[in-house]
Design a protein around this motif. Structure first.
Motif, PDB file in Angstrom:
ATOM      1  N   ILE A   1       0.814  -1.221   0.000  1.00  0.00           N
ATOM      2  CA  ILE A   1       0.000   0.000   0.000  1.00  0.00           C
ATOM      3  C   ILE A   1       0.847   1.270   0.000  1.00  0.00           C
ATOM      4  O   ILE A   1       0.293   2.369   0.005  1.00  0.00           O
ATOM      5  N   GLY A   2       2.169   1.130  -0.027  1.00  0.00           N
ATOM      6  CA  GLY A   2       3.036   2.288  -0.078  1.00  0.00           C
ATOM      7  C   GLY A   2       3.363   2.829   1.301  1.00  0.00           C
ATOM      8  O   GLY A   2       2.672   2.544   2.288  1.00  0.00           O
TER       9      GLY A   2
ATOM     10  N   ALA B   1      -3.248  11.821  15.346  1.00  0.00           N
ATOM     11  CA  ALA B   1      -4.184  12.401  14.376  1.00  0.00           C
ATOM     12  C   ALA B   1      -3.439  13.310  13.399  1.00  0.00           C
ATOM     13  O   ALA B   1      -3.738  13.338  12.196  1.00  0.00           O
ATOM     14  N   LEU B   2      -2.451  14.043  13.898  1.00  0.00           N
ATOM     15  CA  LEU B   2      -1.634  14.887  13.019  1.00  0.00           C
ATOM     16  C   LEU B   2      -0.766  14.039  12.090  1.00  0.00           C
ATOM     17  O   LEU B   2      -0.530  14.410  10.939  1.00  0.00           O
ATOM     18  N   VAL B   3      -0.290  12.892  12.589  1.00  0.00           N
ATOM     19  CA  VAL B   3       0.436  11.957  11.714  1.00  0.00           C
ATOM     20  C   VAL B   3      -0.473  11.497  10.580  1.00  0.00           C
ATOM     21  O   VAL B   3      -0.046  11.382   9.420  1.00  0.00           O
TER      22      VAL B   3
ATOM     23  N   ALA C   1      -1.939   3.868   8.392  1.00  0.00           N
ATOM     24  CA  ALA C   1      -2.353   2.745   9.240  1.00  0.00           C
ATOM     25  C   ALA C   1      -1.777   2.898  10.641  1.00  0.00           C
ATOM     26  O   ALA C   1      -2.460   2.647  11.650  1.00  0.00           O
ATOM     27  N   SER C   2      -0.516   3.311  10.705  1.00  0.00           N
ATOM     28  CA  SER C   2       0.129   3.563  12.000  1.00  0.00           C
ATOM     29  C   SER C   2      -0.647   4.613  12.786  1.00  0.00           C
ATOM     30  O   SER C   2      -0.922   4.446  13.983  1.00  0.00           O
ATOM     31  N   ALA C   3      -0.996   5.706  12.116  1.00  0.00           N
ATOM     32  CA  ALA C   3      -1.699   6.798  12.791  1.00  0.00           C
ATOM     33  C   ALA C   3      -3.055   6.348  13.324  1.00  0.00           C
ATOM     34  O   ALA C   3      -3.443   6.701  14.451  1.00  0.00           O
ATOM     35  N   CYS C   4      -3.781   5.559  12.540  1.00  0.00           N
ATOM     36  CA  CYS C   4      -5.107   5.095  12.980  1.00  0.00           C
ATOM     37  C   CYS C   4      -4.992   4.192  14.203  1.00  0.00           C
ATOM     38  O   CYS C   4      -5.767   4.322  15.167  1.00  0.00           O
ATOM     39  N   LEU C   5      -4.026   3.279  14.190  1.00  0.00           N
ATOM     40  CA  LEU C   5      -3.843   2.393  15.342  1.00  0.00           C
ATOM     41  C   LEU C   5      -3.456   3.183  16.587  1.00  0.00           C
ATOM     42  O   LEU C   5      -3.954   2.926  17.690  1.00  0.00           O
ATOM     43  N   GLY C   6      -2.540   4.147  16.427  1.00  0.00           N
ATOM     44  CA  GLY C   6      -2.135   4.955  17.569  1.00  0.00           C
ATOM     45  C   GLY C   6      -3.266   5.789  18.125  1.00  0.00           C
ATOM     46  O   GLY C   6      -3.423   5.927  19.342  1.00  0.00           O
ATOM     47  N   LEU C   7      -4.080   6.329  17.227  1.00  0.00           N
ATOM     48  CA  LEU C   7      -5.223   7.133  17.655  1.00  0.00           C
ATOM     49  C   LEU C   7      -6.226   6.286  18.442  1.00  0.00           C
ATOM     50  O   LEU C   7      -6.730   6.703  19.494  1.00  0.00           O
TER      51      LEU C   7
ATOM     52  N   ALA D   1       3.578   2.139  16.448  1.00  0.00           N
ATOM     53  CA  ALA D   1       4.976   2.573  16.368  1.00  0.00           C
ATOM     54  C   ALA D   1       5.758   1.739  15.362  1.00  0.00           C
ATOM     55  O   ALA D   1       6.553   2.272  14.576  1.00  0.00           O
ATOM     56  N   SER D   2       5.530   0.427  15.355  1.00  0.00           N
ATOM     57  CA  SER D   2       6.271  -0.429  14.429  1.00  0.00           C
ATOM     58  C   SER D   2       5.930  -0.102  12.983  1.00  0.00           C
ATOM     59  O   SER D   2       6.811  -0.063  12.118  1.00  0.00           O
ATOM     60  N   PHE D   3       4.655   0.166  12.670  1.00  0.00           N
ATOM     61  CA  PHE D   3       4.277   0.527  11.307  1.00  0.00           C
ATOM     62  C   PHE D   3       4.815   1.920  10.944  1.00  0.00           C
ATOM     63  O   PHE D   3       5.242   2.154   9.811  1.00  0.00           O
TER      64      PHE D   3
END
Length: 504
Positions: free
Chosen positions: A337-338, A457-459, A345-351, A378-380
């Motif tokens: 997915i680039g 969310a900013l990420v 995806a990282s940002a959504c999980l963290g949020l 964090a890993s993503f």
């Protein structure tokens, strides 16, 4: 029976060796957090003085990381990587052997050089790993960063248990791991002939170091000095002036340490912003959860009364383990997915993870599960950032570009540490029993975790800005690849990943 050629054997062990070396980077940032109180008591010093044990490493990383990243580009990554590990071992031995605060701070300065390991490791991967495997290799090495942070917290907790706790054991652990990492690098990392050579921009390096010290010192000490005190404001003003001077220097010297055009290239710019925000949010997890779970519920009305060891092993280590497992899939996401999609995806999980902590943290399984989501985030995120850097710079600037990105994460960690400490101290519970130290109100934790969620969310906004951008591209046999143009600027695919055939 057929055997693999020697070079192939070396490359098979390359990623684990670099992953072990990179793990030490994040360990150096969190290793002393659980034992600062013990160091303060053993050395009979003040809270302000012992805080330099963490500040020294942060400032050292700011000075050495871009310089060693540039050395790796100029003179070869393996000798530079070996030199950094030797410095780190020397610092760890000194820290483990001394009972002097001055020598301990000096040791932490030497340990701060370890931050340069990560950008150097990514440069080695870009030089030695075939393009099809590069995103996965970068993801695995990057995933050790979040794992190392949790491992350091758990290790410090385990090694300081018992009737006679001794913080020196923590530094002997760092020494042992660094020696193993050095041996692995010597065996597994091939000597690369790809060196740019040229002059070292010492004036630019000095200006960059001065600017970073002036910026990070008040961030790390502002809580103790006062955010509106004269030293804090003077250093922030000095950082602004030095930044202007540094930009002028880099735009006028023949061989600048940093190509200023690199900062305005969108993948690099948003990668550095994301690094700052993820580093910020992670320290809200480490410090916030640690303080929260150690709070006695019968006194404060919240918390779990956990010990330091339980806080590290039961509540924080699972997030580190999940991040290590997640790093196995980060490279796959980058390919499919680039890099911008992986960052989103990282940002959504963290949020989601921090929203969970803000709204439903009344049970142990809930806190652990929410922390695990943040660890996976964090890993993503760490898998996406190197891919963004690779698409944003030519090969000979990989070291310095990833060095700057490492500093952005360190700066975010420093800001996060200072911010959550100030937030938790800003509103405390009234009428506590005599002898009980001040405890934050429960609402301070809600606000803290909400602020960390806002960082993710900013990420997400940064990732969306990259995802919706239109980059020039042309067909490639490898999905998500980038190739340099005649001018050396990389061309990106619509998915936002670098074209593989462009990577050496």
């Amino acid at each position: 029976m057929a055997t693999s050629p020697p070079g192939a054997r070396k490359r098979r062990g390359l990623v684990p060796a670099l992953g072990l070396a990179a793990m030490i980077v994040s360990m150096m940032q969190t290793l002393v957090v659980p034992v600062l109180g013990m160091i303060q008591n053993d050395l009979d010093t003040t809270t302000a003085e012992v805080s330099w044990v963490t500040t020294a490493t942060l400032l050292s990383a700011a000075v050495f990381t871009p310089l060693f990243g540039r050395f790796g580009d100029q003179y070869g990554t393996k000798p530079t990587l070996v030199g950094v590990l030797v410095l780190m071992i020397a610092g760890s031995v000194l820290a483990a052997a001394t009972s002097s605060l001055v020598l301990l701070i000096l040791a932490r300065v030497l340990q701060g050089a370890a931050t340069a390991i990560f950008p150097l490791a990514l440069t080695v991967l870009r030089q030695e790993v075939e393009p099809a495997r590069l995103p996965g290799a970068m993801s695995l090495v990057s995933g050790t960063l979040a794992f190392g942070s949790g491992l350091a917290l758990a290790g410090a907790g385990l090694l300081t248990q018992g009737a006679d706790p001794d913080y020196h054991r923590v530094f002997w652990l760092a020494t042992a791991l660094a020696v193993v990492a050095l041996a692995a690098v010597l065996v597994a990392v091939p000597a690369s002939g790809k060196r740019t050579g040229g002059r070292t921009d010492w004036l630019g390096a000095a200006a960059l170091a001065l600017m970073l010290v002036q910026l990070l010192l008040p961030i790390s000490q502002g809580h103790a000095w006062g955010w509106t005190s004269a030293p804090t404001l003077a250093l922030f003003a000095g950082a602004a002036v030095t930044t202007v001077a540094w930009v002028v220097i880099e735009r006028t010297v023949r061989e600048p340490m940093v190509d200023m055009r690199m900062f305005v290239h969108r993948p690099v710019l948003f990668s550095n912003i994301a690094g700052l925000l993820v580093g910020f949010a992670l320290f809200f997890l480490f410090i916030g959860v640690s303080y929260l779970v150690q709070t006695p519920a019968d006194i404060a009305g919240y918390g779990f009364g956990a010990s330091v060891l339980q806080a590290s092993v039961v509540y924080l280590l699972p997030a580190a383990l999940v991040s290590l497992v997640g790093s196995q899939f980060g490279g796959t996401l980058v390919r499919r997915i680039g890099a911008p999609g992986t960052l989103a995806a990282s940002a959504c999980l963290g949020l989601i993870g921090f929203a969970w902590l803000a709204l439903a943290r009344d049970s142990t399984p809930s806190v652990i599960a929410a922390g695990a989501l943040v660890g996976l985030a964090a890993s993503f995120g760490y898998a996406a950032m190197p891919a963004l850097i690779v698409m944003g710079v030519p090969p000979h600037q990989t070291g310095i570009a990833n060095g700057i990105n490492s500093i952005s994460r360190s700066a975010g960690s420093a800001i996060g540490s200072a911010a959550i400490t100030s937030l938790l101290a800003s509103q405390t519970i009234d009428a506590l029993p005599p002898g009980v130290p001040a405890l934050p109100t429960d609402s301070r934790y809600t606000l803290s975790f909400a602020l960390a969620g806002l960082a993710f969310a900013l990420v997400l906004l940064a990732a969306m800005a990259l995802t919706t951008s239109r980059f020039p591209s042309r067909p490639s046999s490898v999905p998500g690849a980038a190739e340099p143009t005649a001018e050396g600027a990389p061309v990106m695919s619509p998915g936002g990943a670098p074209r593989a055939e462009a990577l050496p």
